[in-house]
Design a protein around this motif. Structure first.
Motif, mmCIF file in Angstrom:
data_model
loop_
_atom_site.group_PDB
_atom_site.id
_atom_site.type_symbol
_atom_site.label_atom_id
_atom_site.label_comp_id
_atom_site.label_asym_id
_atom_site.label_seq_id
_atom_site.Cartn_x
_atom_site.Cartn_y
_atom_site.Cartn_z
ATOM 1 N N ILE A 221 0.870 -1.177 0.000
ATOM 2 C CA ILE A 221 0.000 0.000 0.000
ATOM 3 C C ILE A 221 0.908 1.229 0.000
ATOM 4 N N SER A 222 0.623 2.165 -0.892
ATOM 5 C CA SER A 222 1.369 3.413 -0.912
ATOM 6 C C SER A 222 0.795 4.363 0.136
ATOM 7 N N ASN A 223 1.677 4.997 0.888
ATOM 8 C CA ASN A 223 1.234 5.964 1.897
ATOM 9 C C ASN A 223 2.043 7.258 1.763
ATOM 10 N N ASP A 224 2.010 7.818 0.579
ATOM 11 C CA ASP A 224 2.740 9.053 0.294
ATOM 12 C C ASP A 224 1.830 10.277 0.314
ATOM 13 N N PHE A 225 0.762 10.207 1.059
ATOM 14 C CA PHE A 225 -0.230 11.269 1.048
ATOM 15 C C PHE A 225 -0.214 12.031 2.369
ATOM 16 N N GLU B 70 -8.714 -1.690 4.421
ATOM 17 C CA GLU B 70 -10.059 -2.164 4.755
ATOM 18 C C GLU B 70 -10.620 -3.042 3.636
ATOM 19 N N MET B 71 -10.485 -2.609 2.388
ATOM 20 C CA MET B 71 -10.956 -3.420 1.258
ATOM 21 C C MET B 71 -10.236 -4.767 1.219
ATOM 22 N N SER B 72 -8.941 -4.754 1.473
ATOM 23 C CA SER B 72 -8.157 -5.994 1.441
ATOM 24 C C SER B 72 -8.556 -6.931 2.571
ATOM 25 N N ILE B 73 -8.763 -6.394 3.751
ATOM 26 C CA ILE B 73 -9.196 -7.224 4.881
ATOM 27 C C ILE B 73 -10.539 -7.858 4.571
ATOM 28 N N ASN B 74 -11.454 -7.081 4.022
ATOM 29 C CA ASN B 74 -12.770 -7.629 3.662
ATOM 30 C C ASN B 74 -12.638 -8.731 2.616
ATOM 31 N N LYS B 75 -11.751 -8.542 1.647
ATOM 32 C CA LYS B 75 -11.529 -9.544 0.603
ATOM 33 C C LYS B 75 -10.974 -10.839 1.202
ATOM 34 N N TYR B 76 -9.931 -10.727 2.010
ATOM 35 C CA TYR B 76 -9.325 -11.916 2.604
ATOM 36 C C TYR B 76 -10.293 -12.616 3.561
ATOM 37 N N SER B 77 -11.148 -11.851 4.230
ATOM 38 C CA SER B 77 -12.112 -12.452 5.162
ATOM 39 C C SER B 77 -13.107 -13.339 4.456
ATOM 40 N N VAL C 256 -5.813 3.497 4.689
ATOM 41 C CA VAL C 256 -6.819 2.819 5.517
ATOM 42 C C VAL C 256 -7.912 2.227 4.621
ATOM 43 N N ASP C 257 -8.344 2.985 3.618
ATOM 44 C CA ASP C 257 -9.374 2.479 2.693
ATOM 45 C C ASP C 257 -8.896 1.217 1.974
ATOM 46 N N VAL C 258 -7.651 1.251 1.475
ATOM 47 C CA VAL C 258 -7.115 0.091 0.752
ATOM 48 C C VAL C 258 -6.984 -1.104 1.688
#
Length: 192
Positions: free
Chosen positions: A167-171, A182-189, A178-180
């Motif tokens: 995940i890139s965190n250059d912002f 969260e989406m990944s956690i939901n996918k793996y779940s 956090v959004d990315v």
């Protein structure tokens, strides 16, 4: 089976902020590690780490109380078995060093836990700006940057080879990361 999302990233990449934010947003467990590292001014014992002495750490290691432990930059870090056992959520977040990630993969039961490595990428410029914003000790910041170059060699390959992602965190805010996550956690779940 529980998913352990292990967040790794260089100093100033935002890994601890990401872990804290995702745990609040999704109400999932964050495993607090045990360390012999000195407590920094803004850290809270039992929240950021469990801070103990070298003798206490050695005694716990001798009594096999850690699921993984490793040395990193002259200090000891470990994940207590009881910390994992006390996690009630299906998904668990941990922030580990690269050595800690590899060690965890060998120390846990593959029948109970699936380790998903998450590498937080961030430009040196952003990391330096963040480091200077939070740390007045420039010598320590330079030391950490130098150590990161050695400690993180080959980490992205390891993350991808072991089913993880970056995940890139250059912002300026942590929201995108956090959004990315969260989406990944939901996918793996849904996969487990």
């Amino acid at each position: 089976m529980k998913n352990i999302f292990v967040i790794v990233g260089k100093s100033g990449s935002g890994k601890s902020t990401l872990a804290e934010s995702i745990c609040k947003r999704m109400n999932i467990s964050n495993v607090v590690m045990t360390t012999t590292r000195p407590k920094r001014p803004n850290e809270i014992d039992g929240v950021d780490y469990h801070f103990i002495s070298d003798d206490e750490f050695k005694s716990m290691a001798d009594m096999n109380e850690f699921v993984q432990h490793t040395s990193f930059r002259d200090w000891n870090y470990g994940v207590e078995k009881k910390a994992l056992d006390n996690c009630s959520s299906k998904n668990i977040i941990m922030v580990l060093s690269p050595k800690g990630l590899v060690s965890l993969n060998y120390g846990i039961s593959k029948d109970e836990y699936k380790v998903i490595p998450v590498y937080i990428s961030c430009s040196d410029r952003t990391r330096l700006r963040r480091g200077l914003d939070r740390d007045s000790d420039v010598k320590e910041l330079i030391r950490r940057f130098g150590a990161d170059n050695e400690d993180f060699e080959g980490v992205t390959d390891y993350v991808f080879e072991n089913g993880g992602f970056a995940i890139s965190n250059d912002f300026n805010t942590i929201d995108y990361a956090v959004d990315v996550l969260e989406m990944s956690i939901n996918k793996y779940s849904t996969l487990n």
